[in-house]
Design a protein around this motif. Structure first.
Motif, PDB file in Angstrom:
ATOM      1  N   ARG A 199       0.781  -1.032   0.005  1.00  0.00           N
ATOM      2  CA  ARG A 199      -0.052   0.091  -0.386  1.00  0.00           C
ATOM      3  C   ARG A 199       1.156   1.264   0.256  1.00  0.00           C
ATOM      4  NH1 ARG A 199      -3.914  -1.995   4.979  1.00  0.00           N
ATOM      5  NH2 ARG A 199      -5.753  -3.410   3.220  1.00  0.00           N
ATOM      6  N   ALA A 200       1.669   1.289   0.836  1.00  0.00           N
ATOM      7  CA  ALA A 200       2.455   2.530   0.839  1.00  0.00           C
ATOM      8  C   ALA A 200       3.209   2.939  -0.367  1.00  0.00           C
ATOM      9  CB  ALA A 200       4.232   2.285   2.049  1.00  0.00           C
ATOM     10  N   ILE A 201       3.792   1.547  -1.075  1.00  0.00           N
ATOM     11  CA  ILE A 201       4.717   2.405  -2.500  1.00  0.00           C
ATOM     12  C   ILE A 201       3.172   2.148  -3.522  1.00  0.00           C
ATOM     13  CG2 ILE A 201       5.971   0.761  -4.471  1.00  0.00           C
ATOM     14  CD1 ILE A 201       7.474  -1.154  -2.146  1.00  0.00           C
ATOM     15  N   ALA A 202       2.204   1.372  -3.221  1.00  0.00           N
ATOM     16  CA  ALA A 202       1.176   2.343  -4.099  1.00  0.00           C
ATOM     17  C   ALA A 202       0.550   3.574  -3.949  1.00  0.00           C
ATOM     18  CB  ALA A 202      -0.165   1.570  -3.974  1.00  0.00           C
ATOM     19  N   VAL A 203       0.573   4.265  -3.091  1.00  0.00           N
ATOM     20  CA  VAL A 203       0.891   6.021  -2.313  1.00  0.00           C
ATOM     21  C   VAL A 203       1.519   6.390  -3.384  1.00  0.00           C
ATOM     22  CG1 VAL A 203       0.606   7.714  -0.625  1.00  0.00           C
ATOM     23  CG2 VAL A 203      -0.383   4.915  -0.454  1.00  0.00           C
ATOM     24  N   MET A 204       2.539   6.115  -3.440  1.00  0.00           N
ATOM     25  CA  MET A 204       4.194   6.546  -3.348  1.00  0.00           C
ATOM     26  C   MET A 204       3.977   6.873  -5.543  1.00  0.00           C
ATOM     27  SD  MET A 204       6.992   5.565  -1.445  1.00  0.00           S
ATOM     28  CE  MET A 204       8.339   6.095  -2.547  1.00  0.00           C
ATOM     29  N   GLU A 205       3.606   6.114  -5.836  1.00  0.00           N
ATOM     30  CA  GLU A 205       3.306   5.545  -7.051  1.00  0.00           C
ATOM     31  C   GLU A 205       2.040   6.422  -7.520  1.00  0.00           C
ATOM     32  OE1 GLU A 205       2.922   2.180 -11.020  1.00  0.00           O
ATOM     33  OE2 GLU A 205       2.268   1.620  -8.884  1.00  0.00           O
ATOM     34  N   ALA A 206       0.720   6.507  -6.812  1.00  0.00           N
ATOM     35  CA  ALA A 206       0.360   7.213  -7.204  1.00  0.00           C
ATOM     36  C   ALA A 206       0.379   9.057  -7.286  1.00  0.00           C
ATOM     37  CB  ALA A 206      -1.335   7.552  -6.595  1.00  0.00           C
ATOM     38  N   LEU A 207       1.160   9.142  -5.929  1.00  0.00           N
ATOM     39  CA  LEU A 207       1.922  10.425  -6.444  1.00  0.00           C
ATOM     40  C   LEU A 207       2.959  10.868  -7.939  1.00  0.00           C
ATOM     41  CD1 LEU A 207       2.686  11.449  -2.914  1.00  0.00           C
ATOM     42  CD2 LEU A 207       0.793  12.062  -3.705  1.00  0.00           C
ATOM     43  N   THR A 208       3.919   9.870  -7.715  1.00  0.00           N
ATOM     44  CA  THR A 208       4.442   9.856  -8.753  1.00  0.00           C
ATOM     45  C   THR A 208       3.900   9.679 -10.203  1.00  0.00           C
ATOM     46  OG1 THR A 208       5.876   8.605  -8.343  1.00  0.00           O
ATOM     47  CG2 THR A 208       6.756   9.193 -10.061  1.00  0.00           C
ATOM     48  N   GLY A 209       2.816   9.140 -10.279  1.00  0.00           N
ATOM     49  CA  GLY A 209       1.736   9.370 -11.889  1.00  0.00           C
ATOM     50  C   GLY A 209       1.005  10.963 -11.662  1.00  0.00           C
ATOM     51  N   GLN A 210       1.060  11.127 -10.567  1.00  0.00           N
ATOM     52  CA  GLN A 210       0.010  12.954 -10.672  1.00  0.00           C
ATOM     53  C   GLN A 210       1.242  14.512 -11.670  1.00  0.00           C
ATOM     54  OE1 GLN A 210      -2.972  14.119 -10.076  1.00  0.00           O
ATOM     55  NE2 GLN A 210      -3.669  12.265 -11.292  1.00  0.00           N
ATOM     56  N   VAL A 211       2.406  14.009 -10.061  1.00  0.00           N
ATOM     57  CA  VAL A 211       3.462  15.651 -10.059  1.00  0.00           C
ATOM     58  C   VAL A 211       4.074  15.136 -11.476  1.00  0.00           C
ATOM     59  CG1 VAL A 211       5.760  16.122  -9.693  1.00  0.00           C
ATOM     60  CG2 VAL A 211       4.418  15.167  -7.675  1.00  0.00           C
ATOM     61  N   PHE A 212       4.290  14.077 -12.168  1.00  0.00           N
ATOM     62  CA  PHE A 212       4.934  12.982 -13.315  1.00  0.00           C
ATOM     63  C   PHE A 212       3.952  14.719 -14.521  1.00  0.00           C
ATOM     64  CE2 PHE A 212       6.192  11.556 -17.174  1.00  0.00           C
ATOM     65  CZ  PHE A 212       7.181  11.181 -16.891  1.00  0.00           C
ATOM     66  N   LEU A 213       3.073  13.877 -14.977  1.00  0.00           N
ATOM     67  CA  LEU A 213       1.083  13.909 -15.465  1.00  0.00           C
ATOM     68  C   LEU A 213       1.833  15.606 -15.561  1.00  0.00           C
ATOM     69  CD1 LEU A 213      -1.238  11.374 -15.877  1.00  0.00           C
ATOM     70  CD2 LEU A 213       0.799  12.233 -17.753  1.00  0.00           C
ATOM     71  N   ALA A 214       1.218  16.683 -14.196  1.00  0.00           N
ATOM     72  CA  ALA A 214       0.756  17.811 -14.269  1.00  0.00           C
ATOM     73  C   ALA A 214       2.149  18.519 -14.300  1.00  0.00           C
ATOM     74  CB  ALA A 214       0.432  17.815 -12.749  1.00  0.00           C
ATOM     75  N   THR A 215       3.376  18.326 -14.217  1.00  0.00           N
ATOM     76  CA  THR A 215       4.587  19.111 -14.525  1.00  0.00           C
ATOM     77  C   THR A 215       5.170  18.117 -15.832  1.00  0.00           C
ATOM     78  OG1 THR A 215       5.886  17.160 -13.152  1.00  0.00           O
ATOM     79  CG2 THR A 215       4.902  19.172 -11.837  1.00  0.00           C
ATOM     80  N   LEU A 216       6.143  17.279 -16.110  1.00  0.00           N
ATOM     81  CA  LEU A 216       7.075  17.009 -16.729  1.00  0.00           C
ATOM     82  C   LEU A 216       5.910  17.583 -18.718  1.00  0.00           C
ATOM     83  CD1 LEU A 216       9.782  17.359 -18.338  1.00  0.00           C
ATOM     84  CD2 LEU A 216       9.468  14.159 -17.536  1.00  0.00           C
ATOM     85  N   VAL A 217       4.870  16.659 -18.288  1.00  0.00           N
ATOM     86  CA  VAL A 217       4.105  16.346 -19.497  1.00  0.00           C
ATOM     87  C   VAL A 217       3.597  17.142 -19.991  1.00  0.00           C
ATOM     88  CG1 VAL A 217       2.531  14.554 -21.236  1.00  0.00           C
ATOM     89  CG2 VAL A 217       4.666  13.842 -19.308  1.00  0.00           C
ATOM     90  N   ALA A 218       2.866  17.927 -19.313  1.00  0.00           N
ATOM     91  CA  ALA A 218       2.061  19.441 -19.433  1.00  0.00           C
ATOM     92  C   ALA A 218       3.144  20.167 -20.056  1.00  0.00           C
ATOM     93  CB  ALA A 218       1.221  19.993 -18.070  1.00  0.00           C
ATOM     94  N   ARG A 219       4.164  20.638 -18.980  1.00  0.00           N
ATOM     95  CA  ARG A 219       4.994  21.896 -19.672  1.00  0.00           C
ATOM     96  C   ARG A 219       5.230  21.790 -21.143  1.00  0.00           C
ATOM     97  NH1 ARG A 219      10.635  21.494 -19.805  1.00  0.00           N
ATOM     98  NH2 ARG A 219      11.575  23.077 -19.612  1.00  0.00           N
ATOM     99  N   LEU A 220       6.074  20.647 -21.807  1.00  0.00           N
ATOM    100  CA  LEU A 220       6.379  20.701 -22.467  1.00  0.00           C
ATOM    101  C   LEU A 220       5.201  20.427 -24.025  1.00  0.00           C
ATOM    102  CD1 LEU A 220       8.809  16.788 -22.161  1.00  0.00           C
ATOM    103  CD2 LEU A 220       9.770  18.960 -22.216  1.00  0.00           C
ATOM    104  N   VAL A 221       4.062  19.889 -23.307  1.00  0.00           N
ATOM    105  CA  VAL A 221       2.413  19.620 -24.272  1.00  0.00           C
ATOM    106  C   VAL A 221       2.912  21.592 -25.019  1.00  0.00           C
ATOM    107  CG1 VAL A 221       0.904  19.203 -24.950  1.00  0.00           C
ATOM    108  CG2 VAL A 221       2.020  17.608 -23.837  1.00  0.00           C
ATOM    109  N   ALA A 222       3.003  21.749 -23.130  1.00  0.00           N
ATOM    110  CA  ALA A 222       2.669  23.385 -23.610  1.00  0.00           C
ATOM    111  C   ALA A 222       3.446  24.047 -24.566  1.00  0.00           C
ATOM    112  CB  ALA A 222       2.784  24.085 -22.049  1.00  0.00           C
ATOM    113  N   THR A 223       4.811  24.070 -23.732  1.00  0.00           N
ATOM    114  CA  THR A 223       5.636  24.445 -25.212  1.00  0.00           C
ATOM    115  C   THR A 223       6.855  23.902 -26.231  1.00  0.00           C
ATOM    116  OG1 THR A 223       7.346  23.290 -23.584  1.00  0.00           O
ATOM    117  CG2 THR A 223       6.873  25.522 -22.248  1.00  0.00           C
TER     118      THR A 223
END
Length: 273
Positions: A199-223
């Protein structure tokens, strides 16, 4: 003093270099290998597919080394360690036993973690955002999901209790399914981790996915900007010429004998006199 012909000629741009100036940072092949690896393990539930993943993940790491310009002999050193470690992990997996299978899954996760770091580091270091940057971000996203799936499988093999609750089957397909549904925060609820570690690793993965999509991928697509040759250029406007300007050009371009006839009534009367 005359210059030699070779000295008068302008030097060609990029002469003496082999390959394209953006040789590093090409992730189309890496993304294709990752998709094939995922589909192979998703549709083939045999043990051979799980063992084949070790070699495919080593290929993924080598491809990321080719696209990431590390200094010195670091790419060669990491490549040699990847080959030796993959051979040892494959031998441990073939030998059988929960400990050997768990060690092989941990080695998969370690290789995928190194690959994700190399890809993200290279994508963020590029001065401009291109289609290859988008491919690299998508590759890193798939690598993250496969890495957490390997972590879940290692917990299953090295732990004493089943990983999933309610007696759900723990296979390569279910681990990857659970990993990507957690990474994308879909939350279907059909597979849930039973232990606190999972469960702890699953929570870390969910947070990683949110940060990854909201920062890296969104920034690259926008620019993202298309290449210079594909950008739409505005049409060049031509200055409008008045009728008087056309008449002046006709007078200038006409022969001398014809200018008198085009000059007006006064000029034509002088010619008649």
């Amino acid at each position: 003093m005359t210059l030699a012909p070779s000295a008068r000629r302008p030097a060609r741009r990029g002469s003496g270099r082999t390959g394209s100036p953006d040789g590093a940072g090409r992730y189309g092949l890496l993304l294709l290998v990752l998709i094939v690896t995922y589909l192979l393990s998703a549709f083939n539930g045999t043990k051979v597919a799980s063992e084949l993943q070790i070699g495919l993940f080593a290929v993924v790491l080598v491809l990321s080394l080719r696209s990431s310009p590390l200094p010195g002999r670091w790419p060669l050193l990491i490549g040699v360690v990847a080959v030796i470690g993959s051979a040892a992990a494959l031998a441990a997996s073939l030998a059988g036993g929960e400990t050997g299978l768990g060690a092989a899954e941990l080695w998969k996760a370690l290789m995928l973690l190194a690959t994700a770091v190399l890809v993200v580091r290279r994508v963020l270091a590029k001065p401009t955002v291109t289609i290859q940057s988008i491919y690299g971000a998508l590759s890193a996203y798939l690598i993250t999901g496969l890495m957490f799936a390997a972590c879940y499988a290692a917990i299953q093999h090295l732990g004493n209790a089943p990983f999933f609750a309610n007696g759900q089957p723990a296979t390569t397909q279910t681990f990857q399914y659970f990993s990507f549904t957690t990474l994308t925060t879909l939350g279907y609820g059909d597979f849930t981790a039973a232990g606190n570690g999972g469960r702890a690793i699953a929570v870390m993965e969910a947070l990683t996915g949110q940060v990854f999509l909201a920062t890296l991928v969104a920034r690259l697509v926008a620019t993202y900007r298309p290449p210079a040759g594909q950008q739409s250029r505005p049409p060049r406007s031509r200055p409008r010429s008045t009728s008087g300007g056309r008449a002046d050009r006709r007078l200038r371009s006409a022969p001398r004998g014809r200018r008198r006839g085009l000059g007006g009534d006064g000029d034509s009367r002088r010619d008649d006199e």
